[in-house]
Enzyme design. Structure first.
Site, mmCIF file in Angstrom:
data_model
loop_
_atom_site.group_PDB
_atom_site.id
_atom_site.type_symbol
_atom_site.label_atom_id
_atom_site.label_comp_id
_atom_site.label_asym_id
_atom_site.label_seq_id
_atom_site.Cartn_x
_atom_site.Cartn_y
_atom_site.Cartn_z
ATOM 1 N N HIS A 198 1.351 -0.943 -0.358
ATOM 2 C CA HIS A 198 -0.251 -0.321 -0.206
ATOM 3 C C HIS A 198 1.095 1.077 0.012
ATOM 4 O O HIS A 198 1.846 1.066 0.988
ATOM 5 C CB HIS A 198 -1.260 -0.438 0.859
ATOM 6 C CG HIS A 198 -2.004 1.003 1.173
ATOM 7 N ND1 HIS A 198 -1.592 2.227 1.086
ATOM 8 C CD2 HIS A 198 -3.801 0.777 1.492
ATOM 9 C CE1 HIS A 198 -3.017 2.739 1.421
ATOM 10 N NE2 HIS A 198 -4.090 2.265 1.006
ATOM 11 N N HIS B 299 0.312 -4.401 2.655
ATOM 12 C CA HIS B 299 -0.794 -4.439 2.978
ATOM 13 C C HIS B 299 -2.059 -5.457 3.013
ATOM 14 O O HIS B 299 -2.822 -5.556 3.965
ATOM 15 C CB HIS B 299 -1.704 -3.001 2.104
ATOM 16 C CG HIS B 299 -3.163 -3.117 2.596
ATOM 17 N ND1 HIS B 299 -3.149 -2.285 3.582
ATOM 18 C CD2 HIS B 299 -4.163 -2.684 1.724
ATOM 19 C CE1 HIS B 299 -4.410 -1.865 3.996
ATOM 20 N NE2 HIS B 299 -4.945 -2.517 2.933
ATOM 21 N N HIS B 300 -1.544 -6.194 2.210
ATOM 22 C CA HIS B 300 -2.689 -7.148 1.913
ATOM 23 C C HIS B 300 -2.009 -8.329 1.626
ATOM 24 O O HIS B 300 -1.261 -8.338 0.344
ATOM 25 C CB HIS B 300 -3.862 -6.825 0.621
ATOM 26 C CG HIS B 300 -4.919 -7.527 0.456
ATOM 27 N ND1 HIS B 300 -6.316 -7.580 1.236
ATOM 28 C CD2 HIS B 300 -5.681 -8.606 -0.098
ATOM 29 C CE1 HIS B 300 -7.260 -7.910 1.020
ATOM 30 N NE2 HIS B 300 -6.320 -8.893 0.039
ATOM 31 N N ARG C 86 -5.001 -6.578 -5.126
ATOM 32 C CA ARG C 86 -6.539 -5.697 -5.121
ATOM 33 C C ARG C 86 -6.598 -4.321 -4.864
ATOM 34 O O ARG C 86 -5.655 -2.959 -4.452
ATOM 35 C CB ARG C 86 -6.479 -6.371 -3.298
ATOM 36 C CG ARG C 86 -8.166 -5.676 -2.913
ATOM 37 C CD ARG C 86 -8.334 -6.152 -1.631
ATOM 38 N NE ARG C 86 -6.920 -5.730 -0.515
ATOM 39 C CZ ARG C 86 -8.152 -4.420 -0.094
ATOM 40 N NH1 ARG C 86 -8.709 -4.025 -0.237
ATOM 41 N NH2 ARG C 86 -6.833 -3.856 0.841
#
Length: 635
Positions: free
Chosen positions: A429, A570-571, A610
């Protein structure tokens, strides 16, 4: 530039402490009275954590803590739980709340200050025997559905299964609900909703740019992407001929998601996500969570992200808003959550999932026999060892993830034959702020969607701020020092409780002009003034010839605010392979009977990257599906 993993240390905290007392030495050997102290937590020096300790002969009989500036659902959990533990132990030597280290540390430091005013040191307190939890006996429970993980997906699955008439228990490895979900700052993507129609459509450039870009697309699932683009082109032409309401569609949502994920996404899961997104907004509404404020977000062609607002109409962080509401729904249904209980094994019988085994807070064995198992433990963004193994280039990056996001659900699934997908796809991110205490704090992407810009150490823009996270992060890494400044203005500050929180925590610098802001930032004054002037011209013209940004709001004017940001893990897009019914798929390509999964523990929805706003959509849509599928299987 690779960043070193930040480590929180209490000694590094910038603490501002004060104390007052009302008490005297007692006739006995100890001190009696009421004493107060405060220390800086997440709320910043202007909104500190405050504690009040009542002593009787140097024994803590009452301990009150307040921290209105602490993060809802995270720091607030420490405010709620630590006082009782401190009184029970008659000691400050108690466990901090995992995931709420800053607030926990502030509570302890404020308590030390109060004790100091009483003429005591923490070690002067005589710790009570049994103040900590004693070893508990092994536990066995029998239910219809067991859910592993009390984040967004897990709680929604549990609520859904309970509403279908099933008995449900949730196991949560940490001391609080929320997982990564409570840390979500943006909102939820959904299309097409009536709330989008409250906005005037001005995103022609975004739609045109998406369709133009797809003309030359040759990546994965090219046939699927081009078919979606053809459908969207027809929808766009029809809208232009008769422009009513706000333009968006399920297919444009799918197209944006596929392109954002480089086409690696499972199209059936993407369709499930998009087709059920509007109904999921309504489901949240029906359960007390209202997401009606719609705005722009990175990677979306149009305004699609749905956000909550407070009583003053100011935008607030979606996770801290939604998670307490979901937990209330869980509690209202009498669904038991076993906190600090870490599942480690999925029980199987003749190839079917039939429960889980976990370890409780005191080391006891917890066995839950169930007809259905839902895995909703999140990804592995806090497990640097897994990240290093799967994507060595990301070794050592800071992370926005909650401490419990370690990949255990994925490993449990693999142990019973579950397949995985896209495990090397890990997202950075671009806007993570590292505070003075070393904590990594996610800065909402919504600020860029609402008009914020990013500038480098030279005071210049360097990329389309609302492009996809992977691209913005990569561009940021190539700037001097590998960081950027995020700039917002007074209008944005006035409309957002989130920005106001950043300012109150002391994360920002401020100036009443571009030159004044530049001075506080330590960048060239003339360069920043030119950058903002040029940007404001692009906003008026609705055209960014430098980087092709298509999302514009208002010019940056009046008092300006800036804070440093850098990329952070982040993901994790990869995880357990599922189908559109949230059934976990085995390495043999078959659904594992009785085993379901939802949320970040799964893979396939997001591909290589994402989009912001798709995580909340993911855990809501697939949480609902997993809960219903588990309930249906448990009949």
């Amino acid at each position: 530039m690779k960043k070193v993993m930040s480590m929180l240390a209490a000694a590094a905290m910038a603490l501002s402490m004060a104390a007052c007392q009302s008490g005297t030495a007692s006739g006995g050997s100890g001190v009696s009275g009421t004493f107060s102290g405060e220390a800086t937590g997440q709320g910043g020096p202007d909104n500190p954590v405050k504690v009040t300790i009542t002593l009787e002969d140097s024994v803590i009989t009452d301990f009150k803590a307040e921290g209105p500036g602490e993060t809802d659902g995270i720091g607030s959990k420490a405010i709620e739980s630590m006082p009782g533990a401190i009184v029970a132990a008659n000691s400050l030597d108690v466990d901090m709340v995992s995931g709420a280290t800053v607030t926990s540390t502030a509570i302890i430091e404020a308590a030390k200050s109060a004790l100091s005013e009483a003429g005591l040191k923490p070690e002067d307190l005589v710790k009570k025997e049994g103040g900590e939890a004693a070893a508990a006996e092994d536990v066995t429970k029998d239910v219809d559905v067991v859910v592993v993980g009390a984040g967004g997906a897990g709680m929604i699955a549990a609520i859904t299964a309970a509403d279908a008439g099933k008995s449900v228990v949730i196991l949560e490895s940490t001391a609080m609900s929320g997982g990564n979900s409570v840390r979500s700052t943006g909102g939820m993507n959904a299309a097409k909703t009536v709330y989008q129609d409250d906005n005037e459509f001005g995103e022609n450039a975004g739609v045109e740019a998406r369709l133009k870009a797809v003309e030359s697309y040759s990546g994965a699932n090219a046939d699927v992407v081009k078919e979606l683009a053809a459908t969207v082109a027809d929808q766009w032409a029809a809208y232009q001929a008769k422009p009513e309401g706000y333009f968006d569609s399920v297919e444009l949502f799918e197209l944006d998601t596929m392109v954002g994920g480089s086409g690696l996404n499972d199209i059936e899961l993407v369709k499930t996500l998009a087709e059920n997104s509007a109904d999921a907004i309504d489901w949240l509404d029906e359960h007390g969570a209202t997401l009606h404020n719609v705005s722009s977000f990175g990677g979306a062609s149009v305004k699609r992200i749905h956000r909550p607002v407070n009583d003053e109409g100011k935008v607030v962080s979606v996770g801290a808003y939604v998670i307490p509401i979901l937990e209330k729904n869980v509690n209202d249904r009498g669904i038991e959550i076993l906190f600090s209980t870490t599942a480690n094994t999925i029980l199987m019988n003749e190839g079917k999932a039939c429960g889980v085994v976990a370890e409780g807070a005191s080391g006891e064995k917890v066995t839950v026999n169930a007809k259905s198992v839902v895995i909703a433990t999140g990804g592995f963004g806090a497990n640097n060892d897994m990240i290093k193994e799967l994507n060595p280039a990301l070794d050592g990056y800071i992370t926005t993830n909650a401490p419990g996001i370690l990949g255990q659900g994925i490993q449990m699934g693999q142990a019973v034959g579950a397949d995985t997908v896209d495990m090397d796809q890990i997202q950075l991110h671009p806007t993570v702020h590292v505070a003075d205490d070393g904590s990594a704090n996610l800065i909402t992407e919504g600020l860029r969607g609402d008009g914020a810009i990013l500038v480098n150490a030279e005071g210049k823009r360097f990329y389309d701020e609302v492009s996809t996270r992977d691209k913005v992060s990569d561009a940021e890494n190539h700037q001097t020092g590998g960081y950027a400044w995020l700039i917002v203005d007074q209008k944005m500050y006035d409309a957002s409780a989130v920005i106001q929180g950043y300012v109150s925590k002391g994360w920002t610098v401020t100036g009443d002009s571009p030159e004044a802001l530049a001075k506080e930032m330590g960048v060239d004054e003339a360069a920043l003034a030119e950058t903002i002037s040029t940007w404001n011209g692009y906003v008026e013209a609705k055209n960014d010839p430098d980087f092709g940004r298509t999302s514009f709001a208002n010019p940056l004017e009046g008092t300006l605010y800036a804070l440093t940001v850098q990329p952070g893990v982040h993901h994790t897009m990869g995880g357990l392979k599922i189908n559109s019914a949230a059934e976990v798929i085995s390495t043999e390509g078959e659904a594992i009977p009785g085993l379901f999964a939802a949320g970040e523990v799964t893979g396939g929805v997001h591909g290589s990257n994402r989009l912001g706003g798709n995580a909340v959509a993911d855990f809501t849509v697939f949480g609902l599906i997993a809960g219903q599928s588990a309930a249906d299987y448990a009949k």
